[in-house]
Design an enzyme around this catalytic site. Structure first.
Site, PDB file in Angstrom:
ATOM      1  N   ARG A  80      -0.479  13.334  -0.509  1.00 44.21           N
ATOM      2  CA  ARG A  80      -0.782  12.273  -1.460  1.00 44.21           C
ATOM      3  C   ARG A  80      -2.247  11.875  -1.316  1.00 44.21           C
ATOM      4  NH1 ARG A  80      -0.075   6.150  -0.841  1.00 44.21           N
ATOM      5  NH2 ARG A  80      -0.667   5.457  -2.907  1.00 44.21           N
ATOM      6  N   HIS A 124      -6.522   3.893  -6.699  1.00 44.47           N
ATOM      7  CA  HIS A 124      -6.409   3.316  -5.349  1.00 44.47           C
ATOM      8  C   HIS A 124      -7.654   2.444  -5.140  1.00 44.47           C
ATOM      9  CE1 HIS A 124      -4.306   3.973  -1.257  1.00 44.47           C
ATOM     10  NE2 HIS A 124      -5.203   3.031  -1.048  1.00 44.47           N
ATOM     11  N   ASN A 168      -1.833   2.295  -6.830  1.00 41.77           N
ATOM     12  CA  ASN A 168      -1.514   2.003  -5.439  1.00 41.77           C
ATOM     13  C   ASN A 168      -1.550   0.501  -5.199  1.00 41.77           C
ATOM     14  OD1 ASN A 168      -1.183   2.757  -2.500  1.00 41.77           O
ATOM     15  ND2 ASN A 168      -3.008   1.471  -2.414  1.00 41.77           N
ATOM     16  N   ASN A 290       5.258   1.421   0.065  1.00 41.03           N
ATOM     17  CA  ASN A 290       4.341   1.368   1.201  1.00 41.03           C
ATOM     18  C   ASN A 290       4.789   0.231   2.098  1.00 41.03           C
ATOM     19  OD1 ASN A 290       2.956   3.224  -0.371  1.00 41.03           O
ATOM     20  ND2 ASN A 290       1.063   2.028  -0.513  1.00 41.03           N
ATOM     21  N   TYR A 292       4.275  -1.706   5.924  1.00 42.27           N
ATOM     22  CA  TYR A 292       3.582  -1.867   7.212  1.00 42.27           C
ATOM     23  C   TYR A 292       4.285  -2.848   8.131  1.00 42.27           C
ATOM     24  CZ  TYR A 292       0.047   1.229   5.478  1.00 42.27           C
ATOM     25  OH  TYR A 292      -0.573   2.365   5.011  1.00 42.27           O
ATOM     26  N   GLU A 352       3.610   5.309   2.038  1.00 39.76           N
ATOM     27  CA  GLU A 352       2.703   5.001   3.159  1.00 39.76           C
ATOM     28  C   GLU A 352       3.500   4.353   4.273  1.00 39.76           C
ATOM     29  OE1 GLU A 352      -0.862   2.677   2.440  1.00 39.76           O
ATOM     30  OE2 GLU A 352      -1.298   3.813   0.608  1.00 39.76           O
ATOM     31  N   GLU A 406     -11.570   1.960   6.597  1.00 42.36           N
ATOM     32  CA  GLU A 406     -10.467   1.025   6.386  1.00 42.36           C
ATOM     33  C   GLU A 406     -10.964  -0.255   5.694  1.00 42.36           C
ATOM     34  OE1 GLU A 406      -7.207   1.185   6.448  1.00 42.36           O
ATOM     35  OE2 GLU A 406      -6.966  -0.972   6.178  1.00 42.36           O
ATOM     36  N   TRP A 407     -11.501  -0.100   4.468  1.00 40.71           N
ATOM     37  CA  TRP A 407     -11.848  -1.242   3.622  1.00 40.71           C
ATOM     38  C   TRP A 407     -12.697  -2.268   4.392  1.00 40.71           C
ATOM     39  CZ3 TRP A 407     -11.129   0.970  -0.749  1.00 40.71           C
ATOM     40  CH2 TRP A 407     -10.024   1.768  -0.981  1.00 40.71           C
TER      41      TRP A 407
HETATM   42  C1  GBH Z   1      -2.561   0.069   2.576  1.00 41.89           C
HETATM   43  O1  GBH Z   1      -2.620  -1.299   2.308  1.00 41.89           O
HETATM   44  C2  GBH Z   1      -3.548   0.749   1.678  1.00 41.89           C
HETATM   45  O2  GBH Z   1      -2.896   1.381   0.592  1.00 41.89           O
HETATM   46  C3  GBH Z   1      -4.425   1.731   2.398  1.00 41.89           C
HETATM   47  O3  GBH Z   1      -5.531   2.030   1.607  1.00 41.89           O
HETATM   48  C4  GBH Z   1      -4.836   1.182   3.749  1.00 41.89           C
HETATM   49  O4  GBH Z   1      -5.761   1.987   4.401  1.00 41.89           O
HETATM   50  C5  GBH Z   1      -3.589   1.045   4.577  1.00 41.89           C
HETATM   51  O5  GBH Z   1      -2.650   0.251   3.937  1.00 41.89           O
HETATM   52  C6  GBH Z   1      -3.835   0.456   5.956  1.00 41.89           C
HETATM   53  O6  GBH Z   1      -4.315  -0.838   5.852  1.00 41.89           O
HETATM   54  O7  GBH Z   1      -0.480  -9.928   8.388  1.00 41.89           O
HETATM   55  O8  GBH Z   1      -1.975 -11.354   7.166  1.00 41.89           O
HETATM   56  O9  GBH Z   1      -2.844  -9.496   8.413  1.00 41.89           O
HETATM   57  C7  GBH Z   1      -1.898  -2.106   3.195  1.00 41.89           C
HETATM   58  C8  GBH Z   1      -1.805  -3.530   2.695  1.00 41.89           C
HETATM   59  C9  GBH Z   1      -2.299  -5.761   3.259  1.00 41.89           C
HETATM   60  C10 GBH Z   1      -0.747  -4.529   4.595  1.00 41.89           C
HETATM   61  C11 GBH Z   1      -2.541  -6.725   4.377  1.00 41.89           C
HETATM   62  C12 GBH Z   1      -0.965  -5.490   5.729  1.00 41.89           C
HETATM   63  C13 GBH Z   1      -1.744  -7.632   6.449  1.00 41.89           C
HETATM   64  C14 GBH Z   1      -1.553  -9.077   6.173  1.00 41.89           C
HETATM   65  N1  GBH Z   1      -1.926  -4.455   3.772  1.00 41.89           N
HETATM   66  N2  GBH Z   1      -1.383  -6.800   5.276  1.00 41.89           N
HETATM   67  S1  GBH Z   1      -1.721 -10.009   7.647  1.00 41.89           S
END
Ligand code: GBH
Length: 449
Positions: A80, A124, A168, A290, A292, A352, A406-407
């Site tokens: 992807r 994205h 995305n 996605n 996390y 993801e 990473e942004w």
């Molecule tokens: C993804 O976004 C993206 O699609 C990707 O580009 C990026 O590299 C990857 O994840 C890793 O970051 O608990 O208050 O700190 C993830 C979106 C938004 C998930 C912020 C975690 C944390 C909020 N993220 N969130 S906090």
């Protein structure tokens, strides 16, 4: 290494890795690529923790063949990636830049030569800067420009891309980019960012039609979901959790699956025109998920600007990003989607899943990352458990193949199965790469009879 053999996965289960254009490609000024909002956002000091940008990143634009060889060595069945809109349409609209499409054609053909399914995400987060200058996703016209862009990509690659993903994480783009301004384009509208949600969804629906005109491949969207854990037991805490659930987990999925916008947040929906909700609810074939971590939510203080307060969840191990490691959250989430959307829920692919750790090469040049192995093992077991619960999950993509940009965290957070030295570009597979290779090889051999 896994403590016990991994459970079996269904025949044909898709094993993949994910990346995105701005985070890996570099080559920001090459072959006619136009500027994106991330080029603009990253430049003034103070926004990116290490002062970096994605101008060079992993130089994947030039090293893509090496990266496809790494995927082939891992044994994945799918990759992807995202297409950079400013490579294809440098000003966002107008004339197509054939050299931009040539790059993705080379990449797609290289993948197919190695037996890897190309899975293409169209957006994205790297909006062409000229479209931002015209209002970005606050402007309804951007939805139409997105459909034109989808048309241009599908006209060239519609016969070879095996799964399309329109957007995305439109929630993250809206909330971090237009809500609180920690991502490009850096606007701070809080809940007044609602038009960004609607115009992204409208663009998605219009793009679905454009993709179907050129391609018989399935179409998806990739949403970010975070199971909500209520912190506190007052009715106000419960109401705050319900509001956050509506915002993070339902705002984009309810209208996609025909339920309209959640009313809980009191959005001003005057931008929604007759017929828009039908365009948005065009059938999709796969829902990209996605995942996390879950989010802790409690009631806000009196007079706070938002109807919820986010609080760290305690009692879990944490990644280098300080995110809690909660594999059960993925099982809960998949079950929640099935329960909420029932027969309207298409098959799911986890587009993801992954984690950042401070991975460093050791004296022998190897990169041990036992925490990532444990993380991935536990999340794969959670997916298997959800399948046993009756949720149709047909694929799992690790974020990410490579350490990348990473942004707002720049190069300080490493998510890769492959370590990247950002001075030399040198790639070194980590121990998680070897571990995942065995997991995939075993799964692809199928059940032992
Ligand atoms: C993804 O976004 C993206 O699609 C990707 O580009 C990026 O590299 C990857 O994840 C890793 O970051 O608990 O208050 O700190 C993830 C979106 C938004 C998930 C912020 C975690 C944390 C909020 N993220 N969130 S906090």
């Amino acid at each position: 290494m896994p403590t016990a053999p991994m459970p079996e996965f269904p025949t044909g289960f898709r094993w993949g890795v994910s990346t995105s254009a701005y985070q890996i490609e570099g080559a920001a000024g090459t072959d006619g690529r136009g500027p994106s909002i991330w080029d603009t956002f990253a430049h003034p000091p103070g926004r990116i923790v290490d002062g970096s940008s994605g101008e060079v990143a992993c130089d994947h634009y030039h090293r893509y063949a090496e990266d496809v060889a790494l995927m082939a060595g891992l044994g994945v069945t799918a990759y992807r990636f995202s297409v950079a809109w400013p490579r294809v349409l440098p000003t966002g609209g107008g004339a197509v830049n054939p050299a931009g499409l040539d790059f993705y054609e080379r990449l797609v053909d290289e993948l197919l030569d190695h037996g890897i399914d190309p899975v293409a995400t169209l957006f994205h987060w790297d909006l062409p800067q000229p479209l931002e200058d015209a209002g970005g996703w606050l402007n309804r016209d951007t939805a139409h420009r997105f459909a034109d862009y989808a048309d241009a990509v599908a006209a060239r690659l519609g016969d070879r891309v095996k799964l399309w993903i329109t957007l995305n994480e439109p929630f993250i783009h809206m909330s971090l980019g237009y809500g609180i301004g920690v991502h490009a384009p850096g606007r701070m509208l809080l809940l007044d960012a609602f038009p960004v949600a609607h115009h992204q969804l409208l663009g998605h629906g219009l793009a679905v039609a454009a993709l179907r005109a050129h391609s018989t491949s399935p179409v998806a969207i990739a949403n970010n979901y975070s199971p909500v854990r209520t912190v506190g037991d007052s009715p106000a805490d419960a109401a705050a959790a319900a509001a956050y659930e509506a915002l993070h987990n339902r705002l984009f999925t309810d209208p996609l699956l025909g339920r309209g916008y959640p009313p809980e947040l009191g959005f001003d929906t005057t931008v929604v025109r007759d017929g828009d909700l039908d365009v948005i609810a065009a059938p999709i074939d796969v829902l990209g998920v996605n995942y996390y971590h879950p989010t802790g939510v409690r009631a806000p203080e009196e007079g706070a600007p938002l109807p919820f307060d986010l609080v760290p969840l305690t009692g879990y191990p944490r990644t280098a990003f300080d995110w809690p490691v909660v594999p059960d959250g993925l099982r809960d989430l998949l079950g929640w989607l099935r329960d909420r959307y029932g027969a309207d829920l298409p098959p799911i692919q986890v587009t993801e899943s992954g984690c950042a750790y401070d991975d460093v090469p050791d004296a022998t040049g190897r990169v041990p990352d036992p925490d990532r192995i444990a993380y991935l093992e536990a999340h794969l077991r959670a997916v298997r458990a959800a399948i046993d619960d009756g949720v149709e999950v047909t694929g799992y993509f690790v974020w990410s193949l490579l350490d990348n940009w990473e942004w707002a965290e720049g190069f300080t957070k490493r998510f890769g199965l492959v370590h990247v030295d950002f001075d030399t570009g040198h790639r070194t597979p980590k121990s998680s790469y070897a571990w995942l290779r065995e997991v995939i090889a075993t799964a692809r051999r199928g059940p032992v009879r």
